[in-house]
Scaffold this motif. Structure first.
Motif, short mmCIF file in Angstrom:
data_model
loop_
_atom_site.label_atom_id
_atom_site.label_comp_id
_atom_site.label_asym_id
_atom_site.label_seq_id
_atom_site.Cartn_x
_atom_site.Cartn_y
_atom_site.Cartn_z
N UNK A 1 18.24 -32.96 -21.57
CA UNK A 1 19.64 -32.58 -21.74
C UNK A 1 20.11 -33.01 -23.14
N UNK A 2 21.24 -32.40 -23.53
CA UNK A 2 21.93 -32.82 -24.75
C UNK A 2 23.41 -32.95 -24.40
N UNK A 3 23.95 -34.16 -24.48
CA UNK A 3 25.39 -34.34 -24.22
C UNK A 3 26.21 -34.13 -25.49
N UNK A 4 27.33 -33.46 -25.36
CA UNK A 4 28.21 -33.24 -26.51
C UNK A 4 29.65 -33.42 -26.07
N UNK A 5 30.44 -34.04 -26.93
CA UNK A 5 31.86 -34.21 -26.64
C UNK A 5 32.54 -32.87 -26.46
N UNK A 6 33.42 -32.82 -25.49
CA UNK A 6 34.22 -31.63 -25.17
C UNK A 6 33.38 -30.43 -24.74
N UNK A 7 32.10 -30.64 -24.56
CA UNK A 7 31.23 -29.56 -24.07
C UNK A 7 30.65 -29.95 -22.73
N UNK A 8 30.06 -31.12 -22.66
CA UNK A 8 29.41 -31.58 -21.44
C UNK A 8 27.94 -31.86 -21.70
N UNK A 9 27.19 -31.93 -20.64
CA UNK A 9 25.76 -32.24 -20.71
C UNK A 9 24.99 -30.94 -20.49
N UNK B 1 21.72 -28.59 -20.18
CA UNK B 1 20.29 -28.61 -19.84
C UNK B 1 19.51 -27.87 -20.92
N UNK B 2 18.40 -28.46 -21.35
CA UNK B 2 17.58 -27.90 -22.42
C UNK B 2 16.39 -27.10 -21.87
N UNK B 3 15.87 -26.16 -22.66
CA UNK B 3 14.69 -25.40 -22.23
C UNK B 3 13.45 -26.30 -22.22
N UNK B 4 12.42 -25.88 -21.51
CA UNK B 4 11.21 -26.69 -21.37
C UNK B 4 10.55 -26.98 -22.71
N UNK B 5 10.79 -26.14 -23.71
CA UNK B 5 10.19 -26.37 -25.02
C UNK B 5 10.70 -27.65 -25.67
N UNK B 6 11.82 -28.16 -25.19
CA UNK B 6 12.40 -29.38 -25.75
C UNK B 6 11.99 -30.63 -24.96
N UNK B 7 11.39 -30.47 -23.80
CA UNK B 7 11.07 -31.61 -22.94
C UNK B 7 9.91 -32.44 -23.51
#
Length: 236
Positions: A58-66, A68-74
């Protein structure tokens, strides 16, 4: 209950849902929503999100939320991610891909280990440990204890010793990954109670070939071990 247990449980559930496709790439979670779902404090939820972020899920960002990232980022070689994938609906695909990794890496590690012996660059104690692990596997397997904890841990020890014996730090770094593959395969009930005599003998052949510095034989035995497992799970 201590906070580490609380956040690890939240991370585990969300991790399994992400790697299993229940929460697809691009899906956005809110901290408030996670708090409500798990009845946990904001502190616990943030810790869980940090764990998932460290693994590339995951990538958390302010005012966006958390997000979920694609498997290529895992961090797909992380034992934690592997364990979650093996516990998810993606378990068969994960088991195949990891066994394919073993088939690619272990023969090369076996060859390198044998070449080190031939060049007198190998610790004799490690040879003894590898032979002992192979002999223990053989003994337990012939007693029909292939699903037992002692057999599984002997298998883990054998393959860890093999990777370290190569003298290649990149191969050695995969030890915890391969260990999770072997334990995960057992958890899925894919270990036979009575391992085949061929599988048991191949482990002995591999250890003895390394002991004698026979690179071709060691490589062939390692390839046969991983290849047999891959065929068993329908990976080729």
């Amino acid at each position: 209950m201590p906070a580490p247990v609380l956040h690890s449980e939240v991370a585990r559930v969300l991790g399994e849902e992400i790697v299993g496709g229940v929460l697809p790439a691009g899906h956005v979670l809110s901290l408030a929503g996670i708090e409500e779902r798990f009845s946990r404090s904001r502190t616990v939820v943030r810790e869980a999100v940090r764990v998932l972020e460290s693994l590339g899920l995951v990538v958390p960002k302010r005012r966006v939320g958390v997000t979920v990232q694609p498997s290529s980022a895992w961090s797909v070689l992380s034992p934690q991610v592997i364990a979650w994938r093996l516990a998810s609906d993606a378990r068969e695909e994960q088991l195949r891909s990891l066994t394919q990794l073993r088939r690619a890496v272990e023969p090369a590690a076996a060859r390198a280990a044998a070449l080190r012996v031939a060049a007198a660059g190998f610790d004799p104690d490690r040879i003894d440990a590898l032979l002992a692990a192979a002999a223990r596997l053989h003994e337990l397997g012939l007693r029909g204890e292939g699903t037992g904890e002692e057999y599984i841990e002997a298998d883990v020890a054998f393959h860890g010793l093999l990777l370290r014996a190569s003298g290649n730090e990149m191969f050695a770094a995969l030890e915890s990954t391969i260990a999770e593959v072997l334990r995960g395969r057992a958890r899925l009930g894919r270990n036979p109670e009575w391992p085949t005599r061929r599988a048991l003998d191949l482990h002995l052949e591999l250890a003895r070939a390394i002991e004698e510095g026979l690179a071709e034989e060691a490589e062939a035995a390692a390839r046969a071990i991983a290849g047999d497992v891959l065929r068993e799970i329908g990976g080729e």
